[in-house]
Scaffold this motif. Structure first.
Motif, mmCIF file in Angstrom:
data_model
loop_
_atom_site.group_PDB
_atom_site.id
_atom_site.type_symbol
_atom_site.label_atom_id
_atom_site.label_comp_id
_atom_site.label_asym_id
_atom_site.label_seq_id
_atom_site.Cartn_x
_atom_site.Cartn_y
_atom_site.Cartn_z
ATOM 1 N N PRO A 166 -8.967 -9.060 -6.375
ATOM 2 C CA PRO A 166 -8.046 -8.138 -7.058
ATOM 3 C C PRO A 166 -7.513 -8.712 -8.370
ATOM 4 N N ASN A 235 -12.860 2.148 -2.341
ATOM 5 C CA ASN A 235 -13.297 0.910 -1.717
ATOM 6 C C ASN A 235 -14.375 0.299 -2.613
ATOM 7 N N TYR A 297 -4.435 1.369 -5.550
ATOM 8 C CA TYR A 297 -4.056 0.119 -4.893
ATOM 9 C C TYR A 297 -2.717 -0.322 -5.500
ATOM 10 N N ARG A 305 1.073 -3.826 0.787
ATOM 11 C CA ARG A 305 -0.321 -3.431 0.580
ATOM 12 C C ARG A 305 -1.236 -4.646 0.695
ATOM 13 N N LEU A 307 -4.269 -6.470 -0.509
ATOM 14 C CA LEU A 307 -5.122 -6.462 -1.698
ATOM 15 C C LEU A 307 -6.392 -7.281 -1.512
ATOM 16 N N GLY A 323 -6.644 -2.325 0.990
ATOM 17 C CA GLY A 323 -6.004 -1.027 0.787
ATOM 18 C C GLY A 323 -5.074 -0.633 1.911
#
Length: 384
Positions: A166, A235, A297, A305, A307, A323
């Motif tokens: 991420p 995704n 996201y 969340r 990540l 996610g």
């Protein structure tokens, strides 16, 4: 002796080595970015370098066998032009952004130069050095382009989104979101045949083959593959698999177009143009599909969340996906990174999570964790 010389030409290929250096630098930048954003690297190993070395050599072997079996012949002018532009692109950090553009652009540049009036004195000089003036049909290069698109498809299917690293972005309203960039390249050394005996004319020991009464010289062509694309609302693994499928279909269509171009030379430029438009269309379609999704996201208030998930950690064994939103940990509601780890400390050898998926479904998962080391659970989330 012949095999040894070909291997030597592969080892001495500058495009491959510069590509390796660039991937090492890319991996270093990614690891530093992850450490700044999350306190530690999501993927501490340089997987980009591993992909580059193993997949470049594997696909290079496959492509070389196929190319040699079908007698793939490319003009020396295009071979030089393509190799130089690929090297320049890597040096300036554009290798992962422009692989197909470089391929198509150098075909156009080669054909333009070959037909230009000022090229005749240059070609006369090159013929004196042993360069062949034997023309190579553009249709052959179109068929080679179809093979490049096929490789791009298989490479993306195998590696695209597999290591979801991420990157934190800030929207205009200041809300934090994460995106998943893919920024890798490959240099696939493919054995091709060059008309003429220009190398053996100066290096008598260099191998020269006879193909249909014409002398050809085997050389490695450094085929450049790459992609620079960030996924924000899907995704990552599924998004890149869909793109890989689109490239696979395009490669089949381009191959059919190359066969048509063999039969009709005037159609070659139309087919080449359509192939490039199709490639750009695949990229734009992926971006458009990603932008039109409602999911982000993003940082949330009613949980934390997920990540990323570090490999070989307790989280990697749990039913957690990138996610997901963790709503409770060890029966305690969580709303930030700090509250999550405080909940973990309430039972330092066990983790029980309630999770809400991006689709709104609820699920429960649990695992044992490292005693006294709750921060090593392996879940990557927004920092407080």
């Amino acid at each position: 002796m012949t095999i040894g010389l070909l291997i030597l030409s592969l080892v001495a290929q500058p495009v491959w080595w510069f590509g390796l250096i660039y991937e090492w630098w890319t991996a270093d930048r990614r690891i530093k970015r992850e450490r700044r954003a999350f306190g530690s690297a999501v993927y501490s190993d340089k997987f980009e370098v591993r992909h580059f070395v193993l997949l470049s050599l594997f696909w290079g072997l496959v492509m070389s066998v196929v190319s040699f079996a079908v007698g793939m012949t490319v003009p020396i002018g295009w071979w030089v032009c393509y190799s130089v532009f690929a090297l320049i692109a890597i040096i300036f950090g554009l290798g992962s952004r422009l692989p197909i553009t470089i391929f198509v652009g150098t075909v156009v540049l080669y054909d333009w130069f070959d037909k230009a009036s000022f090229s005749h004195p240059v070609m006369a000089l090159l013929r004196q050095l042993g360069f062949s003036r034997q023309p190579v049909k553009i249709a052959v290069l179109i068929m080679l382009l179809s093979a490049v698109l096929f490789l791009l498809s298989r490479w993306l299917k195998k590696t695209g989104g597999r290591f979801a690293s991420p990157k934190i972005f800030a929207q205009k309203r200041g809300k934090l979101i994460a995106g998943y960039p893919f920024n890798e390249l490959l240099v696939v050394p493919t054995l091709v045949l060059i008309p003429g005996d220009f190398i053996s004319a100066h290096l008598a020991f260099w191998p020269v083959l006879s193909l249909g009464g014409t002398h050809v010289t085997p050389l490695f062509l450094p085929i450049l593959l790459g992609l620079h694309l960030t996924i924000f609302k899907q995704n990552p693994r599924m998004a890149f698999k869909r793109l890989a499928k689109s490239f696979l279909v395009l490669s089949i269509l381009v191959l059919i177009g190359g066969i048509v171009a063999l039969l009709s030379q005037p159609a070659a430029w139309i087919i080449l143009g359509l192939a490039y438009v199709g490639y750009i269309g695949c990229l734009l379609k992926t971006r458009w599909h990603d932008r039109r999704q409602s999911f982000w996201y993003s940082k949330v208030d009613h949980g934390v969340r997920v990540l990323g998930i570090k490999p070989e950690t307790p989280a990697a064994k749990m039913d957690i996906q990138v996610g997901d939103i963790i709503t409770t940990c060890n029966q305690q509601p969580v709303h930030s990174e700090t509250s999550f780890y405080e909940a973990l400390l309430s039972d330092p050898t066990y983790c029980h999570l309630k999770i809400q998926t991006p689709e709104g479904d609820l699920k429960v998962t649990e695992t044992a964790i490292f005693d006294g080391s709750p921060h090593e659970i392996g879940i990557v989330m927004f920092k407080d």
